[in-house]
Design a protein around this motif. Structure first.
Motif, mmCIF file in Angstrom:
data_model
loop_
_atom_site.group_PDB
_atom_site.id
_atom_site.type_symbol
_atom_site.label_atom_id
_atom_site.label_comp_id
_atom_site.label_asym_id
_atom_site.label_seq_id
_atom_site.Cartn_x
_atom_site.Cartn_y
_atom_site.Cartn_z
ATOM 1 N N THR A 186 -84.447 47.807 -55.622
ATOM 2 C CA THR A 186 -83.970 46.493 -56.267
ATOM 3 C C THR A 186 -84.925 45.470 -55.477
ATOM 4 O O THR A 186 -84.568 44.302 -55.742
ATOM 5 C CB THR A 186 -82.520 46.281 -55.458
ATOM 6 O OG1 THR A 186 -82.663 46.513 -54.092
ATOM 7 C CG2 THR A 186 -81.620 47.295 -55.945
ATOM 8 N N ARG A 187 -85.737 45.817 -54.577
ATOM 9 C CA ARG A 187 -86.498 44.778 -54.046
ATOM 10 C C ARG A 187 -87.573 44.360 -55.061
ATOM 11 O O ARG A 187 -88.231 45.079 -55.408
ATOM 12 C CB ARG A 187 -87.230 45.142 -52.720
ATOM 13 C CG ARG A 187 -87.979 44.204 -51.890
ATOM 14 C CD ARG A 187 -88.311 44.668 -50.394
ATOM 15 N NE ARG A 187 -87.258 45.173 -49.852
ATOM 16 C CZ ARG A 187 -86.328 44.173 -49.075
ATOM 17 N NH1 ARG A 187 -86.731 42.938 -49.167
ATOM 18 N NH2 ARG A 187 -85.423 44.677 -48.395
ATOM 19 N N VAL A 240 -76.636 37.630 -46.899
ATOM 20 C CA VAL A 240 -77.753 37.146 -47.844
ATOM 21 C C VAL A 240 -78.536 38.430 -48.295
ATOM 22 O O VAL A 240 -78.884 38.313 -49.760
ATOM 23 C CB VAL A 240 -78.642 36.288 -47.205
ATOM 24 C CG1 VAL A 240 -80.112 35.774 -47.886
ATOM 25 C CG2 VAL A 240 -78.016 34.745 -46.663
ATOM 26 N N ASP A 241 -78.935 39.171 -47.659
ATOM 27 C CA ASP A 241 -79.972 40.338 -48.170
ATOM 28 C C ASP A 241 -78.895 41.235 -49.066
ATOM 29 O O ASP A 241 -79.339 41.672 -50.271
ATOM 30 C CB ASP A 241 -80.195 41.227 -46.993
ATOM 31 C CG ASP A 241 -81.064 40.595 -46.290
ATOM 32 O OD1 ASP A 241 -81.948 39.619 -46.604
ATOM 33 O OD2 ASP A 241 -81.563 41.006 -44.916
ATOM 34 N N PHE A 242 -77.660 41.322 -48.595
ATOM 35 C CA PHE A 242 -76.727 42.156 -49.514
ATOM 36 C C PHE A 242 -76.660 41.661 -50.679
ATOM 37 O O PHE A 242 -76.544 42.204 -51.809
ATOM 38 C CB PHE A 242 -75.467 42.165 -48.756
ATOM 39 C CG PHE A 242 -74.432 43.149 -49.559
ATOM 40 C CD1 PHE A 242 -74.280 44.482 -49.715
ATOM 41 C CD2 PHE A 242 -73.380 42.419 -50.308
ATOM 42 C CE1 PHE A 242 -73.540 45.338 -50.382
ATOM 43 C CE2 PHE A 242 -72.372 43.148 -51.150
ATOM 44 C CZ PHE A 242 -72.733 44.508 -50.954
ATOM 45 N N GLU A 243 -76.562 40.218 -50.907
ATOM 46 C CA GLU A 243 -76.405 39.477 -51.995
ATOM 47 C C GLU A 243 -77.727 39.604 -53.087
ATOM 48 O O GLU A 243 -77.439 39.893 -54.103
ATOM 49 C CB GLU A 243 -76.051 38.100 -51.900
ATOM 50 C CG GLU A 243 -75.970 37.027 -53.326
ATOM 51 C CD GLU A 243 -74.560 37.463 -54.142
ATOM 52 O OE1 GLU A 243 -74.718 37.352 -55.127
ATOM 53 O OE2 GLU A 243 -73.906 37.926 -53.572
ATOM 54 N N LYS A 244 -78.735 39.675 -52.411
ATOM 55 C CA LYS A 244 -79.917 39.749 -53.274
ATOM 56 C C LYS A 244 -79.880 41.311 -53.570
ATOM 57 O O LYS A 244 -80.535 41.398 -54.944
ATOM 58 C CB LYS A 244 -81.285 39.572 -52.335
ATOM 59 C CG LYS A 244 -81.459 38.075 -51.838
ATOM 60 C CD LYS A 244 -82.586 37.923 -50.949
ATOM 61 C CE LYS A 244 -82.831 36.425 -50.554
ATOM 62 N NZ LYS A 244 -84.003 36.245 -49.697
ATOM 63 N N ARG A 245 -79.740 42.167 -52.980
ATOM 64 C CA ARG A 245 -79.730 43.512 -53.374
ATOM 65 C C ARG A 245 -78.631 43.848 -54.355
ATOM 66 O O ARG A 245 -79.008 44.568 -55.387
ATOM 67 C CB ARG A 245 -79.556 44.346 -52.133
ATOM 68 C CG ARG A 245 -80.734 44.267 -51.016
ATOM 69 C CD ARG A 245 -80.730 45.263 -50.036
ATOM 70 N NE ARG A 245 -81.962 45.116 -49.254
ATOM 71 C CZ ARG A 245 -81.974 45.658 -47.912
ATOM 72 N NH1 ARG A 245 -81.139 46.491 -47.524
ATOM 73 N NH2 ARG A 245 -83.043 45.476 -47.257
ATOM 74 N N LEU A 246 -77.807 43.241 -54.550
ATOM 75 C CA LEU A 246 -76.526 43.471 -55.344
ATOM 76 C C LEU A 246 -77.051 42.771 -56.651
ATOM 77 O O LEU A 246 -76.792 43.685 -57.599
ATOM 78 C CB LEU A 246 -75.290 42.985 -54.767
ATOM 79 C CG LEU A 246 -74.188 43.003 -56.002
ATOM 80 C CD1 LEU A 246 -73.884 44.519 -55.872
ATOM 81 C CD2 LEU A 246 -72.807 42.151 -55.185
#
Length: 326
Positions: A5-6, A63-69
């Motif tokens: 996902t990155r 924030v990281d979780f939102e980006k990865r989701l």
């Protein structure tokens, strides 16, 4: 999943953890310094540092979780789109194959012959020797064009002397075979290998009850004395082939330019040949044509009937009696 996902250009997982840890420690440290500078009790300073550092950690995590989701959702959308495309293409191919098989089933040709052709053609692959692969490709294209022309009722041309069409049509004629034989084309034909096979196919057709007729066109009256022509004439008569001779000079003027070498099969297909020259000693077949155009075939049939009516059987001069013997 995180690695998938990155997006390109973002930091790696290791650097992200380090950054998060540094941010948490820095936030707690700054909070401790501020509360300590405000002369707050030591316990309150430590508690506020831990609390604010924890809040910063949670915010960073969210924030990281939102980006990865969001990345996972995008991958899911892309995957669904690809899946829909693959399924759509597969159903399209299946539909086309089903329609093609339906056409094969409805065709007048034998289904097993068509399927056998397709099955055998799959045995030739690009890994086969190049000469075989390219030769088969050329023959398949030639056959496809040939079938297309026949289906559309047009004209198929073969450059040179054909044998497969001639023998195949003669063997498969169902009603009649009517031929106009020109000396420029059929000179020495009956003594050749293909001529013998052609004559044998006509003999079998006549034996099976099909009408076989031939007009020998004499370019000059002197050709009537040709022993080879006389032998061919008598031989074909014995095969139940109706044979007549035609002096070209006796052909009516309007028909003179129409006289040519042709064979009518069942009055629905005309097999025509064009010689390289009119000299029987040097002539060769320049091209062969199969004509299925209805108007053209009717003209050929009418031409044959008119020439047949004015043609005659072999005329043998009566011997002059020897009065001395009398």
């Amino acid at each position: 999943m995180i690695a998938l996902t990155r997006n390109p250009g973002t930091e790696s997982d290791g650097s992200s953890v380090i950054r998060t840890a540094v941010l948490t420690i820095a936030t707690g440290g700054v909070t401790f310094l501020i509360t300590n500078g405000l002369n707050q009790p030591q316990g309150i300073c430590i508690m506020l540092s831990i609390l604010i550092g924890g809040i910063a950690l949670m915010v960073r995590f969210l924030v990281d979780f939102e980006k990865r989701l969001a990345g996972v959702e995008q991958i899911e959308k892309d995957g669904m789109a690809d899946m829909k495309k693959l399924v759509g293409d597969a159903f399209s191919e299946i539909s086309e194959a089903t329609a093609l098989y339906g056409l094969i089933e409805a065709s007048a040709l034998q289904t097993d012959l068509v399927t056998q052709l397709v099955r055998n053609s799959t045995q030739i692959s690009p890994t086969s020797p190049p000469i075989i692969y390219q030769f088969v490709q050329a023959k398949m294209k030639e056959m496809a064009d040939f079938l297309k022309q026949l289906a559309e009722g047009g004209t198929v041309t073969y450059y040179g002397e054909d044998r497969e069409w001639l023998l195949g049509l003669t063997r498969n004629a169902t009603v009649s075979v009517d031929a106009i034989s020109m000396a420029a084309v059929d000179h020495d034909l009956w003594n050749s290998e293909i001529g013998q096979r052609y004559l044998d196919a006509q003999r079998r057709a006549a034996r099976d009850g099909r009408r076989v007729r031939r007009i020998f066109v004499l370019d000059e009256p002197a050709m009537a004395d040709d022993p080879m022509l006389r032998r061919a004439y008598e031989e074909q008569q014995r095969m139940n082939i109706e044979v007549r001779m035609l002096d070209r000079q006796s052909v009516p003027t309007p028909l003179q330019v129409q006289v040519r070498d042709l064979i009518l099969f069942d009055d629905i297909l005309s097999y025509e040949t064009t010689p390289t020259t009119n000299n029987p000693e040097q002539a060769q077949v320049a091209e062969t044509r199969l004509v299925l155009t209805e108007s053209r075939v009717k003209e050929c049939a009418l031409l044959f009937r008119e020439l047949w009516d004015i043609a005659h059987e072999w005329r043998v001069e009566a011997p002059v009696p020897d009065h001395r013997n009398v």
